[in-house]
Design a protein around this motif. Structure first.
Motif, PDB file in Angstrom:
ATOM      1  N   LEU A  17      14.442  -3.453 -61.605  1.00 17.00           N
ATOM      2  CA  LEU A  17      13.542  -3.412 -62.664  1.00 17.00           C
ATOM      3  C   LEU A  17      14.240  -3.883 -63.891  1.00 17.00           C
ATOM      4  O   LEU A  17      15.347  -4.082 -64.209  1.00 17.00           O
ATOM      5  CB  LEU A  17      13.140  -2.277 -63.011  1.00 17.00           C
ATOM      6  N   THR A  18      13.447  -4.786 -64.627  1.00 12.79           N
ATOM      7  CA  THR A  18      13.783  -5.405 -66.124  1.00 12.79           C
ATOM      8  C   THR A  18      13.471  -4.107 -67.085  1.00 12.79           C
ATOM      9  O   THR A  18      12.898  -3.207 -66.591  1.00 12.79           O
ATOM     10  CB  THR A  18      13.147  -6.547 -66.461  1.00 12.79           C
ATOM     11  N   GLN A  19      14.033  -4.226 -68.362  1.00 11.37           N
ATOM     12  CA  GLN A  19      13.445  -3.284 -69.280  1.00 11.37           C
ATOM     13  C   GLN A  19      11.975  -3.063 -69.279  1.00 11.37           C
ATOM     14  O   GLN A  19      11.836  -1.915 -69.463  1.00 11.37           O
ATOM     15  CB  GLN A  19      13.969  -3.995 -70.664  1.00 11.37           C
ATOM     16  N   GLN A  20      11.120  -4.196 -69.669  1.00 12.27           N
ATOM     17  CA  GLN A  20       9.808  -4.083 -69.552  1.00 12.27           C
ATOM     18  C   GLN A  20       9.362  -3.232 -68.355  1.00 12.27           C
ATOM     19  O   GLN A  20       8.457  -2.284 -68.581  1.00 12.27           O
ATOM     20  CB  GLN A  20       9.129  -5.429 -69.686  1.00 12.27           C
ATOM     21  N   GLU A  21       9.788  -3.486 -67.128  1.00 14.47           N
ATOM     22  CA  GLU A  21       9.357  -2.751 -65.807  1.00 14.47           C
ATOM     23  C   GLU A  21       9.712  -1.535 -65.892  1.00 14.47           C
ATOM     24  O   GLU A  21       8.751  -0.645 -65.552  1.00 14.47           O
ATOM     25  CB  GLU A  21       9.622  -3.626 -64.614  1.00 14.47           C
ATOM     26  N   ALA A  22      10.852  -1.157 -66.352  1.00 16.54           N
ATOM     27  CA  ALA A  22      11.288   0.173 -66.463  1.00 16.54           C
ATOM     28  C   ALA A  22      10.651   1.049 -67.212  1.00 16.54           C
ATOM     29  O   ALA A  22      10.348   2.100 -66.945  1.00 16.54           O
ATOM     30  CB  ALA A  22      12.894   0.010 -66.808  1.00 16.54           C
ATOM     31  N   PHE A  23      10.180   0.626 -68.466  1.00 14.64           N
ATOM     32  CA  PHE A  23       9.512   1.418 -69.471  1.00 14.64           C
ATOM     33  C   PHE A  23       8.120   1.693 -68.833  1.00 14.64           C
ATOM     34  O   PHE A  23       7.676   2.838 -68.624  1.00 14.64           O
ATOM     35  CB  PHE A  23       9.268   0.700 -70.696  1.00 14.64           C
ATOM     36  N   ALA A  24       7.526   0.475 -68.422  1.00 15.80           N
ATOM     37  CA  ALA A  24       6.046   0.515 -67.884  1.00 15.80           C
ATOM     38  C   ALA A  24       6.226   1.565 -66.477  1.00 15.80           C
ATOM     39  O   ALA A  24       5.290   2.251 -65.988  1.00 15.80           O
ATOM     40  CB  ALA A  24       5.541  -0.774 -67.524  1.00 15.80           C
ATOM     41  N   GLY A  25       7.371   1.508 -65.533  1.00 11.58           N
ATOM     42  CA  GLY A  25       7.485   2.203 -64.432  1.00 11.58           C
ATOM     43  C   GLY A  25       7.488   3.776 -64.960  1.00 11.58           C
ATOM     44  O   GLY A  25       6.818   4.528 -63.999  1.00 11.58           O
ATOM     45  N   ILE A  26       8.264   4.128 -65.938  1.00  6.84           N
ATOM     46  CA  ILE A  26       8.195   5.491 -66.438  1.00  6.84           C
ATOM     47  C   ILE A  26       6.753   5.924 -66.454  1.00  6.84           C
ATOM     48  O   ILE A  26       6.231   7.058 -66.102  1.00  6.84           O
ATOM     49  CB  ILE A  26       9.120   5.840 -67.346  1.00  6.84           C
ATOM     50  N   ALA A  27       6.014   5.184 -67.463  1.00  6.39           N
ATOM     51  CA  ALA A  27       4.572   5.471 -67.843  1.00  6.39           C
ATOM     52  C   ALA A  27       3.603   5.730 -66.326  1.00  6.39           C
ATOM     53  O   ALA A  27       2.938   6.551 -66.249  1.00  6.39           O
ATOM     54  CB  ALA A  27       4.001   4.618 -68.584  1.00  6.39           C
ATOM     55  N   LYS A  75       3.561   3.381 -54.653  1.00  2.00           N
ATOM     56  CA  LYS A  75       2.795   3.573 -53.445  1.00  2.00           C
ATOM     57  C   LYS A  75       3.821   3.745 -52.357  1.00  2.00           C
ATOM     58  O   LYS A  75       3.624   4.681 -51.560  1.00  2.00           O
ATOM     59  CB  LYS A  75       2.045   2.508 -52.915  1.00  2.00           C
ATOM     60  N   ASN A  76       4.718   2.962 -52.221  1.00  2.00           N
ATOM     61  CA  ASN A  76       5.646   2.886 -50.966  1.00  2.00           C
ATOM     62  C   ASN A  76       6.774   3.960 -51.236  1.00  2.00           C
ATOM     63  O   ASN A  76       7.121   4.689 -50.091  1.00  2.00           O
ATOM     64  CB  ASN A  76       6.365   1.597 -50.748  1.00  2.00           C
ATOM     65  N   GLN A  77       7.364   4.419 -52.276  1.00  2.00           N
ATOM     66  CA  GLN A  77       8.366   5.282 -52.701  1.00  2.00           C
ATOM     67  C   GLN A  77       8.098   6.458 -53.289  1.00  2.00           C
ATOM     68  O   GLN A  77       8.805   7.624 -53.201  1.00  2.00           O
ATOM     69  CB  GLN A  77       9.618   4.487 -53.179  1.00  2.00           C
ATOM     70  N   GLY A  78       7.158   6.490 -54.005  1.00  2.00           N
ATOM     71  CA  GLY A  78       6.543   7.639 -54.750  1.00  2.00           C
ATOM     72  C   GLY A  78       7.185   7.786 -56.275  1.00  2.00           C
ATOM     73  O   GLY A  78       7.782   6.763 -56.789  1.00  2.00           O
ATOM     74  N   PRO A  79       6.619   8.665 -57.018  1.00  2.00           N
ATOM     75  CA  PRO A  79       6.919   8.573 -58.453  1.00  2.00           C
ATOM     76  C   PRO A  79       8.259   8.855 -58.725  1.00  2.00           C
ATOM     77  O   PRO A  79       8.767   8.315 -59.784  1.00  2.00           O
ATOM     78  CB  PRO A  79       5.905   9.755 -59.025  1.00  2.00           C
ATOM     79  N   SER A  80       8.842   9.890 -58.095  1.00  2.00           N
ATOM     80  CA  SER A  80      10.311  10.190 -58.394  1.00  2.00           C
ATOM     81  C   SER A  80      11.129   9.081 -58.072  1.00  2.00           C
ATOM     82  O   SER A  80      12.101   8.743 -58.932  1.00  2.00           O
ATOM     83  CB  SER A  80      10.611  11.209 -57.585  1.00  2.00           C
ATOM     84  N   ALA A  81      10.932   7.923 -57.230  1.00  2.00           N
ATOM     85  CA  ALA A  81      11.800   6.943 -56.961  1.00  2.00           C
ATOM     86  C   ALA A  81      11.565   5.824 -58.162  1.00  2.00           C
ATOM     87  O   ALA A  81      12.552   5.161 -58.447  1.00  2.00           O
ATOM     88  CB  ALA A  81      11.367   6.208 -55.559  1.00  2.00           C
ATOM     89  N   LEU A  82      10.170   5.862 -58.511  1.00  2.00           N
ATOM     90  CA  LEU A  82       9.838   4.846 -59.673  1.00  2.00           C
ATOM     91  C   LEU A  82      10.766   5.321 -60.813  1.00  2.00           C
ATOM     92  O   LEU A  82      11.211   4.641 -61.693  1.00  2.00           O
ATOM     93  CB  LEU A  82       8.357   4.863 -59.903  1.00  2.00           C
ATOM     94  N   VAL A  83      10.754   6.713 -61.138  1.00  2.00           N
ATOM     95  CA  VAL A  83      11.319   7.337 -62.294  1.00  2.00           C
ATOM     96  C   VAL A  83      12.820   6.968 -62.036  1.00  2.00           C
ATOM     97  O   VAL A  83      13.535   6.441 -63.049  1.00  2.00           O
ATOM     98  CB  VAL A  83      11.335   8.791 -62.464  1.00  2.00           C
ATOM     99  N   SER A  84      13.585   7.059 -60.992  1.00  2.00           N
ATOM    100  CA  SER A  84      14.885   6.686 -60.812  1.00  2.00           C
ATOM    101  C   SER A  84      15.274   5.316 -61.134  1.00  2.00           C
ATOM    102  O   SER A  84      16.519   5.156 -61.605  1.00  2.00           O
ATOM    103  CB  SER A  84      15.472   7.285 -59.597  1.00  2.00           C
ATOM    104  N   ALA A  85      14.518   4.611 -60.422  1.00  2.00           N
ATOM    105  CA  ALA A  85      14.676   3.018 -60.699  1.00  2.00           C
ATOM    106  C   ALA A  85      14.541   2.673 -62.040  1.00  2.00           C
ATOM    107  O   ALA A  85      15.353   1.743 -62.717  1.00  2.00           O
ATOM    108  CB  ALA A  85      13.645   2.193 -59.986  1.00  2.00           C
ATOM    109  N   SER A  86      13.603   3.316 -62.723  1.00  5.48           N
ATOM    110  CA  SER A  86      13.230   3.115 -64.362  1.00  5.48           C
ATOM    111  C   SER A  86      14.514   3.348 -65.259  1.00  5.48           C
ATOM    112  O   SER A  86      14.923   2.670 -66.111  1.00  5.48           O
ATOM    113  CB  SER A  86      11.999   3.545 -64.726  1.00  5.48           C
ATOM    114  N   VAL A  87      14.795   4.776 -64.922  1.00  4.93           N
ATOM    115  CA  VAL A  87      15.832   5.292 -65.812  1.00  4.93           C
ATOM    116  C   VAL A  87      17.217   4.548 -65.661  1.00  4.93           C
ATOM    117  O   VAL A  87      18.013   4.365 -66.549  1.00  4.93           O
ATOM    118  CB  VAL A  87      16.150   6.930 -65.261  1.00  4.93           C
TER     119      VAL A  87
END
Length: 147
Positions: A17-27, A75-87
């Motif tokens: 992810l980019t910075q923008q994607e990471a912030f939006a990903g956490i949200a 959808k494919n990995q779940g919210p925890s994976a999205l948080v981890s990728a974003s952080v």
């Protein structure tokens, strides 16, 4: 591979992810933590993002592309994976703001689900937010969302 990498699945390299994607990903991860995204949660994401200078150069198609990518990970990995990728890529400058945004979104629909509490705890730990700071942010946002 660390213990948390085994628990919170790694996002494939092509999904970094980019910075923008990471912030939006956490949200987005916060909004989707309970399995659905309420209109009030989506409105909260859009409201936060539109106010941040981080997104000044984003057009409509850029937002669509960003959220398509984030929804695919959710959808494919779940919210925890999205948080981890974003952080993993979020700069220190945005950590408190991202945490506050996530807590605000979790409280926006008036119900704090266990899954949302889990994501808030994961975020506080992953973003290395001091406990007292996290508590203060949560208390203020509880007050804000009572009205």
């Amino acid at each position: 591979m660390g213990l948390f990498d085994k628990i919170f699945k790694q996002v494939p390299q092509e999904e970094k992810l980019t910075q923008q994607e990471a912030f939006a990903g956490i949200a987005l991860a916060m909004a989707g933590a309970d399995g659905s995204i309420a209109q009030s949660e989506w409105d909260g994401i859009v409201s936060y993002i539109r106010r941040l200078r981080l997104y000044d150069n984003f057009s409509g198609p850029a937002f669509d592309k960003m959220f398509d990518k984030l929804f695919r990970i959710l959808k494919n990995q779940g919210p925890s994976a999205l948080v981890s990728a974003s952080v993993e890529v979020l700069s220190d400058d945005f950590k408190l703001t991202a945490f506050a945004c996530a807590v605000d979104i979790a409280l926006a629909d008036g119900v704090l689900e266990e899954e949302e509490k889990d994501i808030i705890n994961q975020l506080a730990d992953s973003l290395e937010i001091p406990e007292q700071t996290a508590i203060s942010i949560i208390e203020v946002l509880i007050i804000k969302n009572k009205a």
